[in-house]
Design a protein around this motif. Structure first.
Motif, short mmCIF file in Angstrom:
data_model
loop_
_atom_site.label_atom_id
_atom_site.label_comp_id
_atom_site.label_asym_id
_atom_site.label_seq_id
_atom_site.Cartn_x
_atom_site.Cartn_y
_atom_site.Cartn_z
N SER A 173 0.84 -1.20 0.00
CA SER A 173 0.00 0.00 0.00
C SER A 173 0.88 1.25 0.00
N LYS A 174 0.26 2.37 -0.38
CA LYS A 174 0.95 3.66 -0.38
C LYS A 174 0.12 4.66 0.41
N SER A 175 0.81 5.47 1.19
CA SER A 175 0.12 6.50 1.97
C SER A 175 1.09 7.63 2.27
N HIS A 176 0.66 8.85 1.98
CA HIS A 176 1.48 10.04 2.25
C HIS A 176 2.87 9.92 1.62
N ASN A 177 2.90 9.47 0.36
CA ASN A 177 4.15 9.32 -0.39
C ASN A 177 5.12 8.33 0.25
N ARG A 178 4.57 7.36 0.96
CA ARG A 178 5.39 6.32 1.57
C ARG A 178 4.85 4.95 1.18
N LEU A 179 5.76 4.04 0.92
CA LEU A 179 5.40 2.69 0.52
C LEU A 179 5.44 1.76 1.73
N MET A 180 4.37 0.97 1.90
CA MET A 180 4.31 -0.01 2.99
C MET A 180 4.10 -1.39 2.39
N VAL A 181 5.00 -2.31 2.73
CA VAL A 181 4.98 -3.64 2.13
C VAL A 181 5.12 -4.71 3.21
N ASN A 182 4.34 -5.78 3.07
CA ASN A 182 4.50 -6.95 3.93
C ASN A 182 5.36 -7.97 3.20
N PHE A 183 6.46 -8.36 3.83
CA PHE A 183 7.33 -9.39 3.29
C PHE A 183 7.23 -10.64 4.17
N GLU A 184 6.87 -11.76 3.56
CA GLU A 184 6.86 -13.03 4.28
C GLU A 184 8.19 -13.72 4.04
N VAL A 185 8.98 -13.84 5.10
CA VAL A 185 10.34 -14.36 4.99
C VAL A 185 10.40 -15.75 5.61
N ARG A 186 11.04 -16.68 4.91
CA ARG A 186 11.20 -18.05 5.40
C ARG A 186 12.66 -18.47 5.34
N GLY A 187 13.01 -19.37 6.26
CA GLY A 187 14.37 -19.91 6.25
C GLY A 187 14.81 -20.32 7.65
N ASN A 188 16.10 -20.62 7.77
CA ASN A 188 16.65 -21.04 9.06
C ASN A 188 16.57 -19.90 10.06
N LYS A 189 16.10 -20.21 11.26
CA LYS A 189 15.82 -19.18 12.26
C LYS A 189 17.06 -18.40 12.68
N ARG A 190 18.23 -19.03 12.61
CA ARG A 190 19.44 -18.35 13.09
C ARG A 190 19.85 -17.18 12.19
N HIS A 191 19.28 -17.09 10.98
CA HIS A 191 19.64 -16.01 10.07
C HIS A 191 18.77 -14.76 10.26
N PHE A 192 17.70 -14.87 11.02
CA PHE A 192 16.75 -13.76 11.11
C PHE A 192 17.30 -12.58 11.91
N HIS A 193 18.10 -12.86 12.92
CA HIS A 193 18.63 -11.76 13.74
C HIS A 193 19.51 -10.84 12.90
N ALA A 194 20.37 -11.43 12.08
CA ALA A 194 21.25 -10.63 11.22
C ALA A 194 20.43 -9.84 10.21
N LEU A 195 19.38 -10.45 9.68
CA LEU A 195 18.53 -9.75 8.72
C LEU A 195 17.86 -8.54 9.37
N THR A 196 17.33 -8.72 10.56
CA THR A 196 16.65 -7.62 11.25
C THR A 196 17.62 -6.47 11.52
N GLU A 197 18.83 -6.80 11.94
CA GLU A 197 19.83 -5.75 12.21
C GLU A 197 20.15 -4.96 10.95
N ARG A 198 20.27 -5.65 9.83
CA ARG A 198 20.58 -4.96 8.57
C ARG A 198 19.42 -4.07 8.13
N LEU A 199 18.20 -4.55 8.31
CA LEU A 199 17.04 -3.76 7.93
C LEU A 199 16.94 -2.49 8.78
N VAL A 200 17.18 -2.64 10.07
CA VAL A 200 17.09 -1.48 10.98
C VAL A 200 18.12 -0.42 10.62
N SER A 201 19.27 -0.84 10.11
CA SER A 201 20.35 0.11 9.81
C SER A 201 20.16 0.86 8.49
#
Length: 210
Positions: A173-201
């Motif tokens: 969806s789009k609102s106020h010139n901003r894009l909002m997207v739901n991503f469904e991510v699958r895989g080994n659980k130990r990789h999610f922490h690193a992914l979250t840290e990269r997204l936050v940065s």
């Protein structure tokens, strides 16, 4: 209505079977605990006993019990963020009613056997489920970008793949010139922490929910 000599035995057996399942739910701090499961099991037993006394149609009584239990089961299912909770508890409510009906026709051995099987499934299969979830974990990220460029989707998917995970795009969806997207991510659980840290940065990302 006469009270038969084995009525007390039947009701006690129903209470015991319900207690076996209820203790497990209570230990897990679920919304339907010991008292709820016992009462559901006992209620199903009583309705089954009454249907036999008054000469009603057993299959119709069973169908009505299942319908009533469906309303109770639906009451313990709720959505928390992107996850649906309470499905297992609803299933326990459903199976406890079935066990109560089995006890109601005085099939005590079958009732206790079913209770034992349910406990094995709840206890033993939980570890197997946790292992499967670790290997193939699923998490939904709702990402709000600082702009509304669709190119953001591509570099997010590339970033996810770099962390050895797979992503599929859900609601967008789009609102106020901003894009909002739901991503469904699958895989080994130990990789999610690193992914979250990269997204936050990432400065291109305004907010993240998961």
């Amino acid at each position: 209505m006469e009270v038969h000599s084995n009525d007390l035995t039947t009701m006690l057996a129903s209470v015991l079977c319900g207690a076996l399942l209820g203790v497990e739910r209570e230990y897990q701090n679920k919304s339907a605990g010991l008292r709820t499961i016992v009462l559901i099991c006992l209620g199903s037993t009583i309705f089954t006993m009454i249907s036999q006394r008054i000469g009603g149609s057993d299959d119709r009584v069973a169908a009505n019990i299942i319908t009533g239990i469906g309303f109770i089961g639906a009451g313990v299912i709720f959505k928390e963020n992107f996850n649906v909770k309470g499905l297992t508890t609803a299933a326990v409510i459903w199976i406890s009613a079935a066990i109560g009906m089995v006890i109601g026709v005085e099939e005590y051995k079958m009732g206790f056997l079913l209770s034992f099987i349910v406990l094995v499934v709840l206890g033993g299969f939980a570890k197997l489920e946790a292992l499967i979830d670790f290997v193939n974990h699923k998490r939904t990220y709702r990402i709000t970008f600082v702009d509304d460029k669709l190119e953001n989707i591509d570099w997010i998917k590339d970033l996810v793949e770099e962390e050895k995970l797979n992503a599929t795009v859900g609601h967008l969806s789009k609102s106020h010139n901003r894009l909002m997207v739901n991503f469904e991510v699958r895989g080994n659980k130990r990789h999610f922490h690193a992914l979250t840290e990269r997204l936050v940065s990432k400065p291109e990302i305004l907010g993240i929910e998961h």
